[in-house]
Design a protein around this motif. Structure first.
Motif, PDB file in Angstrom:
ATOM      1  N   GLN A  12       0.478  -1.254  -0.417  1.00 36.23           N
ATOM      2  CA  GLN A  12      -0.144   0.216   0.304  1.00 36.23           C
ATOM      3  C   GLN A  12       0.900   1.370   0.176  1.00 36.23           C
ATOM      4  O   GLN A  12       2.153   1.194   0.590  1.00 36.23           O
ATOM      5  CB  GLN A  12      -1.267  -0.017   1.214  1.00 36.23           C
ATOM      6  N   ALA A  13       0.392   2.376  -0.173  1.00 33.90           N
ATOM      7  CA  ALA A  13       1.194   3.563  -0.478  1.00 33.90           C
ATOM      8  C   ALA A  13       1.252   4.170   0.683  1.00 33.90           C
ATOM      9  O   ALA A  13       0.798   3.992   1.927  1.00 33.90           O
ATOM     10  CB  ALA A  13       0.001   4.735  -1.017  1.00 33.90           C
ATOM     11  N   GLY A  14       2.601   4.175   1.169  1.00 33.83           N
ATOM     12  CA  GLY A  14       3.314   4.785   2.145  1.00 33.83           C
ATOM     13  C   GLY A  14       3.996   3.808   2.855  1.00 33.83           C
ATOM     14  O   GLY A  14       4.787   3.439   4.205  1.00 33.83           O
ATOM     15  N   GLY A  15       3.959   2.400   1.942  1.00 32.22           N
ATOM     16  CA  GLY A  15       4.496   1.312   2.645  1.00 32.22           C
ATOM     17  C   GLY A  15       6.279   1.021   2.529  1.00 32.22           C
ATOM     18  O   GLY A  15       5.830   2.248   1.741  1.00 32.22           O
ATOM     19  N   SER A  16       7.075  -0.118   3.201  1.00 28.45           N
ATOM     20  CA  SER A  16       8.031  -0.274   2.323  1.00 28.45           C
ATOM     21  C   SER A  16       7.873  -1.290   1.757  1.00 28.45           C
ATOM     22  O   SER A  16       7.480  -2.404   1.888  1.00 28.45           O
ATOM     23  CB  SER A  16       8.819   0.327   3.562  1.00 28.45           C
ATOM     24  N   LEU A  17       9.508  -1.631   1.221  1.00 30.45           N
ATOM     25  CA  LEU A  17      10.277  -2.664   0.183  1.00 30.45           C
ATOM     26  C   LEU A  17      11.526  -2.819   0.090  1.00 30.45           C
ATOM     27  O   LEU A  17      11.677  -1.730  -0.031  1.00 30.45           O
ATOM     28  CB  LEU A  17       9.460  -2.809  -1.162  1.00 30.45           C
ATOM     29  N   ARG A  66      13.555   8.833   0.331  1.00 29.51           N
ATOM     30  CA  ARG A  66      12.468   7.789   0.829  1.00 29.51           C
ATOM     31  C   ARG A  66      13.674   6.339  -0.047  1.00 29.51           C
ATOM     32  O   ARG A  66      12.843   5.342   0.877  1.00 29.51           O
ATOM     33  CB  ARG A  66      11.291   7.978  -0.468  1.00 29.51           C
ATOM     34  N   PHE A  67      14.106   6.180  -0.974  1.00 30.35           N
ATOM     35  CA  PHE A  67      14.877   4.911  -1.255  1.00 30.35           C
ATOM     36  C   PHE A  67      16.353   4.927  -0.122  1.00 30.35           C
ATOM     37  O   PHE A  67      17.082   6.127  -0.613  1.00 30.35           O
ATOM     38  CB  PHE A  67      15.433   4.780  -2.743  1.00 30.35           C
ATOM     39  N   THR A  68      17.327   4.127  -0.468  1.00 31.93           N
ATOM     40  CA  THR A  68      18.032   4.375  -0.082  1.00 31.93           C
ATOM     41  C   THR A  68      19.444   2.765  -0.483  1.00 31.93           C
ATOM     42  O   THR A  68      18.386   1.789  -0.345  1.00 31.93           O
ATOM     43  CB  THR A  68      18.674   4.214   1.276  1.00 31.93           C
ATOM     44  N   ILE A  69      20.217   2.806  -1.298  1.00 29.98           N
ATOM     45  CA  ILE A  69      21.354   2.176  -1.777  1.00 29.98           C
ATOM     46  C   ILE A  69      21.776   1.481  -0.852  1.00 29.98           C
ATOM     47  O   ILE A  69      22.786   2.589  -0.174  1.00 29.98           O
ATOM     48  CB  ILE A  69      20.944   2.011  -2.941  1.00 29.98           C
ATOM     49  N   SER A  70      22.320   0.416  -0.179  1.00 34.05           N
ATOM     50  CA  SER A  70      23.614  -0.404   0.201  1.00 34.05           C
ATOM     51  C   SER A  70      23.832  -1.684  -0.645  1.00 34.05           C
ATOM     52  O   SER A  70      23.219  -2.257  -1.258  1.00 34.05           O
ATOM     53  CB  SER A  70      23.586  -0.538   1.586  1.00 34.05           C
ATOM     54  N   LEU A  85       6.959   4.812   0.050  1.00 35.65           N
ATOM     55  CA  LEU A  85       5.956   4.425  -1.568  1.00 35.65           C
ATOM     56  C   LEU A  85       5.034   5.320  -1.769  1.00 35.65           C
ATOM     57  O   LEU A  85       3.915   4.969  -1.362  1.00 35.65           O
ATOM     58  CB  LEU A  85       6.306   2.306  -1.277  1.00 35.65           C
ATOM     59  N   LYS A  86       5.025   5.223  -3.285  1.00 39.36           N
ATOM     60  CA  LYS A  86       3.768   6.377  -3.977  1.00 39.36           C
ATOM     61  C   LYS A  86       3.137   5.444  -4.956  1.00 39.36           C
ATOM     62  O   LYS A  86       4.185   4.295  -5.678  1.00 39.36           O
ATOM     63  CB  LYS A  86       4.583   7.489  -4.398  1.00 39.36           C
ATOM     64  N   PRO A  87       2.398   4.835  -5.712  1.00 38.72           N
ATOM     65  CA  PRO A  87       0.787   4.716  -6.794  1.00 38.72           C
ATOM     66  C   PRO A  87       2.099   4.843  -7.892  1.00 38.72           C
ATOM     67  O   PRO A  87       2.206   3.808  -8.599  1.00 38.72           O
ATOM     68  CB  PRO A  87      -0.163   4.430  -7.119  1.00 38.72           C
ATOM     69  N   THR A 119      12.719  -7.817 -11.468  1.00 39.07           N
ATOM     70  CA  THR A 119      11.142  -7.980  -9.945  1.00 39.07           C
ATOM     71  C   THR A 119       9.899  -6.836  -9.867  1.00 39.07           C
ATOM     72  O   THR A 119      10.291  -6.115 -10.095  1.00 39.07           O
ATOM     73  CB  THR A 119      12.077  -8.174  -8.866  1.00 39.07           C
ATOM     74  N   GLN A 120       8.676  -7.364  -9.920  1.00 35.99           N
ATOM     75  CA  GLN A 120       7.764  -6.612  -9.655  1.00 35.99           C
ATOM     76  C   GLN A 120       7.561  -5.465  -8.473  1.00 35.99           C
ATOM     77  O   GLN A 120       7.037  -6.276  -7.418  1.00 35.99           O
ATOM     78  CB  GLN A 120       6.229  -7.262 -10.421  1.00 35.99           C
ATOM     79  N   VAL A 121       6.793  -4.084  -8.635  1.00 37.74           N
ATOM     80  CA  VAL A 121       6.492  -3.622  -8.074  1.00 37.74           C
ATOM     81  C   VAL A 121       5.807  -2.964  -8.319  1.00 37.74           C
ATOM     82  O   VAL A 121       5.023  -2.128  -9.145  1.00 37.74           O
ATOM     83  CB  VAL A 121       7.956  -2.840  -6.932  1.00 37.74           C
ATOM     84  N   THR A 122       4.486  -3.344  -6.894  1.00 36.42           N
ATOM     85  CA  THR A 122       3.079  -2.311  -7.088  1.00 36.42           C
ATOM     86  C   THR A 122       2.545  -1.898  -6.055  1.00 36.42           C
ATOM     87  O   THR A 122       2.858  -2.847  -4.775  1.00 36.42           O
ATOM     88  CB  THR A 122       2.023  -2.848  -8.040  1.00 36.42           C
TER      89      THR A 122
END
Length: 125
Positions: A12-17, A66-70, A85-87, A119-122
């Motif tokens: 959902q919007a606002g969530g994390s992956l 919002r995103f971080t790479i490591s 996360l946003k739509p 990989t799909q992110v929805t």
């Protein structure tokens, strides 16, 4: 060189992956490992990059804050932590590696020689 992307899903919007890219087949010292994304009907766009040696990171303006790479050297893995996360973040996310990219060109997909399968992110609103 093999790149294996994983971790996508529905959120959902606002969530994390958290996406992971497992890299194998060679030593990646001096390489950039990056994430791109492609939404339906759109071009594949740069999201984030990390230089394997030294760990310098880069983010697209649309994901800054919002995103971080490591990277995990021991596991030869690059992770993309995505929060708030946003739509409009909905896309297939690909990891890619480049030995040719420099700071001024690392955002161009033309610099990347090897790609993971995506990989799909929805993100639902």
């Amino acid at each position: 060189v093999q790149l294996q992307a994983s971790g996508g899903g529905l959120v959902q919007a606002g969530g994390s992956l958290r996406l992971s890219c497992a890299a194998s087949g060679r030593t990646f010292r001096g390489y950039y490992i990056s994430w791109f994304r492609q939404a339906p009907g759109k071009e594949r766009d740069f999201v984030s990059a990390i230089r394997w040696s030294g760990g310098t990171t880069y983010l697209a303006d649309s994901v800054k804050g919002r995103f971080t790479i490591s990277r995990d050297n021991a596991r030869s893995t690059v992770n993309l932590q995505m929060s708030s996360l946003k739509p409009e973040d909905t896309a297939v996310y690909y990891c890619a590696s480049s030995s040719r990219a420099i700071v001024t060109t690392l955002r161009s997909r033309l610099m990347y020689d090897y790609w993971g399968q995506g990989t799909q992110v929805t993100v639902s609103s």
